[in-house]
Design a protein around this motif. Structure first.
Motif, PDB file in Angstrom:
ATOM      1  N   GLY B  62     -64.224  61.304-104.578  1.00 29.67           N
ATOM      2  CA  GLY B  62     -63.091  62.154-104.917  1.00 29.67           C
ATOM      3  C   GLY B  62     -62.432  62.861-103.752  1.00 29.67           C
ATOM      4  N   PHE B  63     -62.854  62.565-102.529  1.00 33.37           N
ATOM      5  CA  PHE B  63     -62.250  63.182-101.361  1.00 33.37           C
ATOM      6  C   PHE B  63     -60.979  62.445-100.952  1.00 33.37           C
ATOM      7  CE2 PHE B  63     -65.085  66.468 -99.881  1.00 33.37           C
ATOM      8  CZ  PHE B  63     -66.293  66.160-100.487  1.00 33.37           C
ATOM      9  N   GLU B  64     -60.067  63.187-100.351  1.00 30.27           N
ATOM     10  CA  GLU B  64     -58.887  62.593 -99.774  1.00 30.27           C
ATOM     11  C   GLU B  64     -58.463  63.391 -98.547  1.00 30.27           C
ATOM     12  OE1 GLU B  64     -56.204  62.610-103.134  1.00 30.27           O
ATOM     13  OE2 GLU B  64     -55.236  64.445-102.413  1.00 30.27           O
ATOM     14  N   ALA B  65     -57.651  62.767 -97.709  1.00 29.34           N
ATOM     15  CA  ALA B  65     -57.159  63.437 -96.503  1.00 29.34           C
ATOM     16  C   ALA B  65     -55.748  62.970 -96.230  1.00 29.34           C
ATOM     17  CB  ALA B  65     -58.063  63.134 -95.311  1.00 29.34           C
ATOM     18  N   GLU B  66     -54.973  63.836 -95.626  1.00 36.52           N
ATOM     19  CA  GLU B  66     -53.584  63.512 -95.327  1.00 36.52           C
ATOM     20  C   GLU B  66     -53.334  63.613 -93.832  1.00 36.52           C
ATOM     21  OE1 GLU B  66     -50.639  65.794 -97.382  1.00 36.52           O
ATOM     22  OE2 GLU B  66     -49.030  64.407 -96.840  1.00 36.52           O
ATOM     23  N   PHE B  67     -52.817  62.534 -93.263  1.00 35.03           N
ATOM     24  CA  PHE B  67     -52.442  62.507 -91.857  1.00 35.03           C
ATOM     25  C   PHE B  67     -51.060  63.134 -91.709  1.00 35.03           C
ATOM     26  CE2 PHE B  67     -51.712  61.402 -87.650  1.00 35.03           C
ATOM     27  CZ  PHE B  67     -50.663  60.510 -87.484  1.00 35.03           C
TER      28      PHE B  67
END
Lengths: 119, 114
Positions: B62-67
Motif C-alpha cells: 500500500g505504499f506509494e511515492a511521488e517523484f
C-alpha cells in the motif's frame, strides 16, 4: 542460488587481524555492491563493480579495505588490521546492468549481510 | 555525485494514521529513485522504484511515492499505517547513466502504535 548469498553470517575477530567476507551474487547480475551498515549511519557505500569496468572504490574508508570480484561473479571484501570501529553489518547487493538509460532491472537485491564484531 | 537526505531519523504514527517519510535527493543527471524497507532482523527489500514515466509510483503493502523534480523529492506515503509497517526505511538514488552505484540515505525508523 536464487538470491544473494553472503558468508559468514557472523564473524568475531580480534583487533589487528585480517578478515575476508564473501558474496555470491545472483547468477547473471553484472553489478555488485558492498555497503556497511552501522547503527545510526544508514547504508554506507563502499565499492561498486560493474561488468569489466574499473570498480568504483570511492566509498572505501581507508586503505585497509579492499575488494575483488573474480570472473565477474563472486566477490571478496578484505579488511586488514581490523579496528573496533570496523564492527558493523556488511551488506552485498547485485543487480542487472542498466545501459544507456534503459531500465534493465535497476533495483539491487541484497544479501542477509555479515555481522562483523571486532573485539 | 548523487546524495540523499532523509528528514527525520525516527517517525512515530498511530495505527490507521497517514505515513509520510521524506526524501530529498541531489543528482546532476536524471535520477533513478528507490525506497527499500528493512524489517527487524531481516534483509533489505525493494518497496518501490521510479525510473522513467509516471511520477507517482505504487509499491508493495500500500505504499506509494511521488517523484517531484522541481522539489528534488521522492517522499513515501501510505494512507493508513498498520502495525506491521514498523521497520526502517531507506531512500536511494542512482543516475540513469550506466555504471553508477546506488547511494542510500541514513534511513528513517517508523514506529506504529496501537
Amino acid at each position: 542460488g536464487a538470491g544473494v548469498s553472503q558468508s559468514p553470517s557472523n564473524k568475531v575477530t580480534e583487533k589487528g587481524k585480517d578478515v575476508e567476507l564473501r558474496c555470491d551474487p545472483i547468477s547473471g547480475h553484472t553489478a555488485l555492491y558492498w555497503y556497511r551498515q552501522s547503527l545510526g549511519q544508514g547504508l554506507e557505500f563502499l565499492i561498486y563493480f560493474q561488468g569489466n569496468s574499473a570498480p568504483d572504490k570511492s566509498g572505501l574508508p581507508s586503505d585497509r579495505f579492499s575488494a575483488e570480484r573474480t570472473g565477474g561473479s563472486v566477490s571478496t571484501l578484505t579488511i586488514q588490521r581490523t579496528q573496533q570501529e570496523d564492527s558493523a553489518v556488511y551488506l552485498c547487493a547485485s543487480s542487472l546492468y542498466h545501459s544507456g538509460g534503459l531500465s534493465v532491472g535497476t533495483e539491487a537485491f541484497f544479501g542477509q549481510g555479515t555481522r562483523l564484531t571486532v573485539v | 555525485a548523487q546524495s540523499v537526505t532523509q528528514l527525520g531519523s525516527h517517525v512515530s504514527v498511530s495505527e490507521g494514521a497517514l505515513v509520510l517519510l521524506r526524501c530529498n535527493y541531489s543528482s546532476s543527471v536524471p535520477p533513478y529513485l528507490f525506497w527499500y524497507v528493512q524489517y527487524p532482523n531481516q534483509g533489505l527489500q525493494l518497496l518501490l522504484k521510479y525510473t522513467t514515466g509516471a511520477t507517482l509510483v505504487k509499491g508493495i503493502n500500500g505504499f506509494e511515492a511521488e517523484f517531484k523534480k522541481s522539489e528534488t523529492s521522492f517522499h513515501l506515503t501510505k494512507p493508513s499505517a498498520h502495525m506491521s509497517d514498523a521497520a526502517e526505511y531507506f531512500c536511494a538514488v542512482s543516475d540513469n547513466q550506466a555504471g553508477t552505484a546506488l547511494i542510500f540515505g541514513k534511513g528513517t525508523t517508523l514506529s506504529v502504535s496501537s
